[in-house]
Design a protein around this motif. Structure first.
Motif, PDB file in Angstrom:
ATOM      1  N   VAL A 228      14.653  21.839  40.432  1.00  0.00           N
ATOM      2  CA  VAL A 228      13.881  23.072  40.271  1.00  0.00           C
ATOM      3  C   VAL A 228      12.572  22.881  41.005  1.00  0.00           C
ATOM      4  O   VAL A 228      11.915  21.837  40.871  1.00  0.00           O
ATOM      5  CB  VAL A 228      13.629  23.386  38.779  1.00  0.00           C
ATOM      6  CG1 VAL A 228      12.783  24.643  38.638  1.00  0.00           C
ATOM      7  CG2 VAL A 228      14.946  23.548  38.029  1.00  0.00           C
ATOM      8  N   VAL A 229      12.173  23.876  41.785  1.00  0.00           N
ATOM      9  CA  VAL A 229      11.009  23.768  42.651  1.00  0.00           C
ATOM     10  C   VAL A 229      10.029  24.900  42.343  1.00  0.00           C
ATOM     11  O   VAL A 229      10.441  26.042  42.104  1.00  0.00           O
ATOM     12  CB  VAL A 229      11.422  23.850  44.138  1.00  0.00           C
ATOM     13  CG1 VAL A 229      10.201  23.729  45.044  1.00  0.00           C
ATOM     14  CG2 VAL A 229      12.440  22.760  44.463  1.00  0.00           C
ATOM     15  N   PHE A 230       8.734  24.575  42.366  1.00  0.00           N
ATOM     16  CA  PHE A 230       7.671  25.567  42.284  1.00  0.00           C
ATOM     17  C   PHE A 230       6.805  25.446  43.537  1.00  0.00           C
ATOM     18  O   PHE A 230       6.561  24.336  44.019  1.00  0.00           O
ATOM     19  CB  PHE A 230       6.786  25.345  41.062  1.00  0.00           C
ATOM     20  CG  PHE A 230       7.502  25.511  39.746  1.00  0.00           C
ATOM     21  CD1 PHE A 230       7.663  26.766  39.186  1.00  0.00           C
ATOM     22  CD2 PHE A 230       8.005  24.404  39.078  1.00  0.00           C
ATOM     23  CE1 PHE A 230       8.322  26.915  37.974  1.00  0.00           C
ATOM     24  CE2 PHE A 230       8.663  24.540  37.872  1.00  0.00           C
ATOM     25  CZ  PHE A 230       8.819  25.802  37.309  1.00  0.00           C
ATOM     26  N   ALA A 231       6.320  26.566  44.056  1.00  0.00           N
ATOM     27  CA  ALA A 231       5.475  26.519  45.247  1.00  0.00           C
ATOM     28  C   ALA A 231       4.612  27.772  45.331  1.00  0.00           C
ATOM     29  O   ALA A 231       4.982  28.833  44.814  1.00  0.00           O
ATOM     30  CB  ALA A 231       6.319  26.390  46.511  1.00  0.00           C
ATOM     31  N   SER A 232       3.476  27.623  45.996  1.00  0.00           N
ATOM     32  CA  SER A 232       2.566  28.749  46.184  1.00  0.00           C
ATOM     33  C   SER A 232       3.131  29.808  47.121  1.00  0.00           C
ATOM     34  O   SER A 232       2.658  30.947  47.117  1.00  0.00           O
ATOM     35  CB  SER A 232       1.233  28.255  46.762  1.00  0.00           C
ATOM     36  OG  SER A 232       0.626  27.332  45.908  1.00  0.00           O
ATOM     37  N   HIS A 251       8.928  26.598  31.680  1.00  0.00           N
ATOM     38  CA  HIS A 251       9.104  25.198  31.277  1.00  0.00           C
ATOM     39  C   HIS A 251      10.457  24.703  31.777  1.00  0.00           C
ATOM     40  O   HIS A 251      11.464  25.386  31.609  1.00  0.00           O
ATOM     41  CB  HIS A 251       9.040  25.073  29.751  1.00  0.00           C
ATOM     42  CG  HIS A 251       9.390  23.701  29.248  1.00  0.00           C
ATOM     43  ND1 HIS A 251      10.270  23.494  28.195  1.00  0.00           N
ATOM     44  CD2 HIS A 251       9.007  22.460  29.656  1.00  0.00           C
ATOM     45  CE1 HIS A 251      10.384  22.200  27.968  1.00  0.00           C
ATOM     46  NE2 HIS A 251       9.631  21.549  28.843  1.00  0.00           N
ATOM     47  N   VAL A 252      10.462  23.533  32.389  1.00  0.00           N
ATOM     48  CA  VAL A 252      11.696  22.869  32.822  1.00  0.00           C
ATOM     49  C   VAL A 252      11.759  21.526  32.119  1.00  0.00           C
ATOM     50  O   VAL A 252      10.859  20.698  32.259  1.00  0.00           O
ATOM     51  CB  VAL A 252      11.725  22.666  34.350  1.00  0.00           C
ATOM     52  CG1 VAL A 252      13.072  22.095  34.776  1.00  0.00           C
ATOM     53  CG2 VAL A 252      11.437  23.965  35.084  1.00  0.00           C
ATOM     54  N   ASP A 253      12.837  21.299  31.345  1.00  0.00           N
ATOM     55  CA  ASP A 253      12.927  20.058  30.588  1.00  0.00           C
ATOM     56  C   ASP A 253      13.722  19.007  31.346  1.00  0.00           C
ATOM     57  O   ASP A 253      14.109  19.206  32.507  1.00  0.00           O
ATOM     58  CB  ASP A 253      13.495  20.322  29.183  1.00  0.00           C
ATOM     59  CG  ASP A 253      14.979  20.711  29.183  1.00  0.00           C
ATOM     60  OD1 ASP A 253      15.642  20.626  30.248  1.00  0.00           O
ATOM     61  OD2 ASP A 253      15.475  21.096  28.112  1.00  0.00           O
ATOM     62  N   SER A 254      13.998  17.880  30.681  1.00  0.00           N
ATOM     63  CA  SER A 254      14.627  16.751  31.361  1.00  0.00           C
ATOM     64  C   SER A 254      16.051  17.046  31.800  1.00  0.00           C
ATOM     65  O   SER A 254      16.559  16.415  32.738  1.00  0.00           O
ATOM     66  CB  SER A 254      14.627  15.530  30.441  1.00  0.00           C
ATOM     67  OG  SER A 254      15.329  15.808  29.238  1.00  0.00           O
ATOM     68  N   SER A 259      13.149  27.530  30.572  1.00  0.00           N
ATOM     69  CA  SER A 259      12.750  28.579  29.633  1.00  0.00           C
ATOM     70  C   SER A 259      11.507  29.255  30.182  1.00  0.00           C
ATOM     71  O   SER A 259      10.643  28.596  30.772  1.00  0.00           O
ATOM     72  CB  SER A 259      12.485  28.002  28.241  1.00  0.00           C
ATOM     73  OG  SER A 259      11.465  27.030  28.279  1.00  0.00           O
ATOM     74  N   ARG A 260      11.406  30.548  30.011  1.00  0.00           N
ATOM     75  CA  ARG A 260      10.273  31.262  30.597  1.00  0.00           C
ATOM     76  C   ARG A 260      10.015  32.547  29.833  1.00  0.00           C
ATOM     77  O   ARG A 260      10.896  33.096  29.169  1.00  0.00           O
ATOM     78  CB  ARG A 260      10.531  31.563  32.070  1.00  0.00           C
ATOM     79  CG  ARG A 260      11.802  32.354  32.337  1.00  0.00           C
ATOM     80  CD  ARG A 260      12.139  32.319  33.802  1.00  0.00           C
ATOM     81  NE  ARG A 260      13.358  33.044  34.111  1.00  0.00           N
ATOM     82  CZ  ARG A 260      14.233  32.659  35.033  1.00  0.00           C
ATOM     83  NH1 ARG A 260      14.013  31.565  35.726  1.00  0.00           N
ATOM     84  NH2 ARG A 260      15.320  33.357  35.257  1.00  0.00           N
ATOM     85  N   GLY A 261       8.795  33.008  29.953  1.00  0.00           N
ATOM     86  CA  GLY A 261       8.412  34.257  29.315  1.00  0.00           C
ATOM     87  C   GLY A 261       6.956  34.545  29.603  1.00  0.00           C
ATOM     88  O   GLY A 261       6.173  33.646  29.946  1.00  0.00           O
TER      89      GLY A 261
END
Length: 289
Positions: A228-232, A251-254, A259-261
């Protein structure tokens, strides 16, 4: 604005290579603003946090930003800084490390004297080693997590609600990670923050080579693994890049469960408009892409 990149690769250690400036010649052009610092954070195969960073005053450390950095771990953060507060020193360069968590941020938070007073109330002023708003935001989050006996999302949101109610804010986009978990928050809608879900790729679409002029990431390991990747900003032409909603916490777990909201539906009480920024801050927040 500062550029953010976060990668969660699950529980298996993988190796990834990062370049923090991919086009130094074009970035050195007078039509563009040079970065003020670059940094990488990773949790290694033993779950230990490692942070590597350099200030870039007068391009003294351009080599650090343009050379390849091969890191092995489970979660990774990369950051390219465009300074709004704080001098060109390592202590003011992202990412930051507190209580075995790694943090990076972009945006602007003002009223730092008010934040400092709050940190003294919480007994957390010793967490701040530099001059930036970012490190103060992190210290407030850390203090709130401590007060909640280690509840990371609860502490993160408590801190952000306090900031939203008490100080002027232009933007606070956050990446926060441990060896097993990663959290991303976009607040409010000033700057963009994207999510790319690579958990269900087929082998034909798993090539992992992402790049912009500011940050490039490559991994042979991740060609055959979920992540899972996050970027500007979107880093390739994958149509699955998704813009987080204003106030959305992810939230990304192990196990790479997501989960998101929308946790912060209301904008800051003292929202700073772009027209209200000083010229230097406005330039740093809206660097040419």
């Amino acid at each position: 604005m500062c550029r953010l990149f976060g990668l969660h690769a699950g529980t298996d250690v993988c190796t990834a290579t990062f370049w923090l400036l991919d086009a130094p010649d074009s970035l050195a052009d007078q039509s563009r603003r040079n970065p003020d610092g670059t940094g990488l954070g990773v949790f290694d195969e033993h779950g230990r946090p490692r942070v590597y960073k350099r200030p870039m005053a007068a391009w003294e450390d351009a080599a650090f930003a343009t050379e390849a950095h091969e890191l092995s771990g489970t979660t990774f953060l990369a950051h390219v800084r465009y300074a709004t507060t704080g001098s060109h020193q390592v202590r003011n360069t992202h990412p930051f490390l507190q209580d075995d968590r790694i943090f990076a941020h972009n945006g602007v938070v003002e009223g730092l004297d008010v934040v400092d007073h709050r940190l003294r109330e919480l007994g957390a002023e010793g967490l701040v080693l530099g001059d930036t708003d970012s490190e103060r935001v992190f210290a407030l989050i850390t203090a709130s997590i401590r007060a909640r006996a280690g509840d990371v999302p609860g502490g993160l949101l408590d801190a952000m609600r306090w900031l939203g109610a008490n100080v002027p804010i232009y933007a606070v986009n956050v990446l926060l990670c441990t060896a097993t978990d990663m959290w991303a928050l976009r607040y409010p809608d000033t700057h963009e923050l994207y999510l790319l879900d690579r958990r269900h790729d087929t082998p034909a679409t798993r090539d992992f080579h992402m790049r912009t002029d500011r940050i490039r990431a490559y991994s042979r390991h991740l060609c055959t693994r979920s992540s899972v990747v996050f970027a500007s900003e979107p880093m390739d032409d994958d149509e699955r890049w998704r813009l987080l909603e204003p106030g959305e916490l992810v939230h990304v777990d192990s196990a790479l469960r997501i989960s998101r909201g929308v946790a912060l539906p209301d904008p800051p009480a003292q929202l700073i408009r772009r027209s209200e920024l000083s010229p230097d801050v406005e330039q740093a927040q809206h660097v040419m892409a």
